[in-house]
Scaffold this motif. Structure first.
Motif, mmCIF file in Angstrom:
data_model
loop_
_atom_site.group_PDB
_atom_site.id
_atom_site.type_symbol
_atom_site.label_atom_id
_atom_site.label_comp_id
_atom_site.label_asym_id
_atom_site.label_seq_id
_atom_site.Cartn_x
_atom_site.Cartn_y
_atom_site.Cartn_z
ATOM 1 N N LYS A 5 0.844 -1.185 0.000
ATOM 2 C CA LYS A 5 0.000 0.000 0.000
ATOM 3 C C LYS A 5 0.883 1.240 0.000
ATOM 4 N N ILE A 6 0.695 2.092 -1.001
ATOM 5 C CA ILE A 6 1.416 3.358 -1.078
ATOM 6 C C ILE A 6 0.557 4.418 -0.400
ATOM 7 N N VAL A 7 1.140 5.093 0.567
ATOM 8 C CA VAL A 7 0.389 6.051 1.377
ATOM 9 C C VAL A 7 1.134 7.379 1.433
ATOM 10 N N PRO A 8 0.428 8.493 1.179
ATOM 11 C CA PRO A 8 1.076 9.790 1.404
ATOM 12 C C PRO A 8 1.349 9.964 2.894
ATOM 13 N N ILE A 9 2.543 10.413 3.212
ATOM 14 C CA ILE A 9 2.894 10.654 4.610
ATOM 15 C C ILE A 9 2.698 12.136 4.883
ATOM 16 N N GLU A 10 1.653 12.423 5.635
ATOM 17 C CA GLU A 10 1.326 13.808 5.967
ATOM 18 C C GLU A 10 2.157 14.315 7.138
ATOM 19 N N ASN A 11 2.487 13.398 8.058
ATOM 20 C CA ASN A 11 3.271 13.761 9.231
ATOM 21 C C ASN A 11 4.242 12.615 9.532
ATOM 22 N N LEU A 12 5.501 12.822 9.233
ATOM 23 C CA LEU A 12 6.508 11.782 9.422
ATOM 24 C C LEU A 12 6.603 11.332 10.877
ATOM 25 N N SER A 13 6.275 12.208 11.808
ATOM 26 C CA SER A 13 6.333 11.866 13.229
ATOM 27 C C SER A 13 5.326 10.782 13.600
ATOM 28 N N ASP A 14 4.302 10.594 12.770
ATOM 29 C CA ASP A 14 3.286 9.572 13.027
ATOM 30 C C ASP A 14 3.652 8.210 12.438
ATOM 31 N N VAL A 15 4.803 8.126 11.775
ATOM 32 C CA VAL A 15 5.205 6.895 11.087
ATOM 33 C C VAL A 15 6.447 6.315 11.759
ATOM 34 N N ASP A 16 6.435 5.006 11.981
ATOM 35 C CA ASP A 16 7.597 4.338 12.569
ATOM 36 C C ASP A 16 8.603 4.042 11.461
ATOM 37 N N ILE A 17 9.636 4.883 11.371
ATOM 38 C CA ILE A 17 10.654 4.678 10.341
ATOM 39 C C ILE A 17 11.945 4.091 10.915
ATOM 40 N N ASP A 18 11.934 3.774 12.211
ATOM 41 C CA ASP A 18 13.170 3.363 12.878
ATOM 42 C C ASP A 18 13.820 2.120 12.280
ATOM 43 N N ILE A 40 12.105 16.961 11.699
ATOM 44 C CA ILE A 40 11.972 17.428 13.084
ATOM 45 C C ILE A 40 12.314 18.913 13.193
ATOM 46 N N GLN A 41 13.370 19.328 12.489
ATOM 47 C CA GLN A 41 13.792 20.731 12.531
ATOM 48 C C GLN A 41 12.907 21.640 11.680
ATOM 49 N N GLY A 42 12.093 21.049 10.828
ATOM 50 C CA GLY A 42 11.197 21.826 9.977
ATOM 51 C C GLY A 42 11.848 22.362 8.717
ATOM 52 N N THR A 43 13.066 21.915 8.406
ATOM 53 C CA THR A 43 13.758 22.431 7.220
ATOM 54 C C THR A 43 13.305 21.754 5.935
ATOM 55 N N ASN A 44 12.730 20.555 6.039
ATOM 56 C CA ASN A 44 12.132 19.898 4.874
ATOM 57 C C ASN A 44 11.020 18.983 5.360
ATOM 58 N N THR A 45 9.792 19.441 5.187
ATOM 59 C CA THR A 45 8.629 18.658 5.599
ATOM 60 C C THR A 45 7.772 18.242 4.404
ATOM 61 N N PHE A 46 8.288 18.456 3.193
ATOM 62 C CA PHE A 46 7.613 18.022 1.964
ATOM 63 C C PHE A 46 6.183 18.559 1.883
ATOM 64 N N LYS A 48 5.317 21.888 0.678
ATOM 65 C CA LYS A 48 5.084 22.989 -0.260
ATOM 66 C C LYS A 48 4.298 22.467 -1.456
ATOM 67 N N THR A 49 3.674 23.374 -2.186
ATOM 68 C CA THR A 49 2.956 22.981 -3.390
ATOM 69 C C THR A 49 3.904 22.242 -4.328
ATOM 70 N N GLY A 50 3.483 21.061 -4.785
ATOM 71 C CA GLY A 50 4.309 20.253 -5.672
ATOM 72 C C GLY A 50 5.251 19.310 -4.953
ATOM 73 N N GLU A 51 5.162 19.271 -3.636
ATOM 74 C CA GLU A 51 6.020 18.374 -2.863
ATOM 75 C C GLU A 51 5.175 17.283 -2.216
ATOM 76 N N CYS A 52 5.803 16.131 -1.969
ATOM 77 C CA CYS A 52 5.100 15.026 -1.323
ATOM 78 C C CYS A 52 6.115 14.053 -0.727
ATOM 79 N N LEU A 53 5.634 13.261 0.200
ATOM 80 C CA LEU A 53 6.417 12.183 0.795
ATOM 81 C C LEU A 53 5.497 10.970 0.859
ATOM 82 N N TYR A 54 5.982 9.845 0.330
ATOM 83 C CA TYR A 54 5.182 8.623 0.309
ATOM 84 C C TYR A 54 5.898 7.496 1.027
#
Length: 149
Positions: A5-18, A40-46, A48-54
């Motif tokens: 399942k491909i899912v857009p990640i709206e908030n990386l903090s909610d995903v277990d990436i460890d 975490i630092q807010g320098t790249n949270t994907f 902006k318009t045209g950006e995404c994290l999956y």
């Protein structure tokens, strides 16, 4: 074939990436650490318009792959997107997972950009991107491959 399942990640903090982060670190890749730190630092949270994290999740709802799309920060050309932080777990390589994820990101990129660039320093990844139509040429700043969209 397993169900992914491909899912857009709206908030990386909610995903277990460890576990994915640990595995990538063991392979000598540190860009998932950078992904987490930048988020975490807010320098790249994907976000902006045209950006995404999956993320791609297996049937056990474990994260097995991740990848993002940013406005290319290394150019002033806003029609230039950049594939970022793309990683597929070792156990899921050569099973179509990376291709599913890359196709999804390319689909989004086509809505916003004319060119999609990326940087890789591995032969295996380079060959993977060539299969999807990327051209191996450092035509754009700090990139090894590009795709005309």
């Amino acid at each position: 074939m397993s169900t992914y399942k491909i899912v857009p990640i709206e908030n990386l903090s909610d995903v277990d990436i460890d576990s994915l982060l640990k595995e990538s670190r063991e392979e000598g890749f540190h860009y998932l650490e950078r992904l987490k730190l930048d988020y975490i630092q807010g320098t790249n949270t994907f976000n902006k318009t045209g950006e995404c994290l999956y993320g791609v999740f297996n049937e056990k709802k474990e994260l097995i792959a991740i990848g993002g799309l940013n406005i290319n920060p290394l150019t002033n050309d806003k029609t230039n997107g950049r594939l970022r932080r793309f990683y597929v777990s070792r156990n899921y390589r050569r099973k179509g997972v990376g291709g599913l994820l890359l196709k999804e990101i390319i689909t989004v990129a086509k809505c916003y950009y004319k060119i999609l660039v990326l940087y890789t320093d591995t032969t295996q990844a380079g060959a993977f991107y060539l299969k999807f139509g990327f051209i191996c040429e450092n035509k754009y700043p700090n990139s090894t491959h590009f795709l005309k969209l």
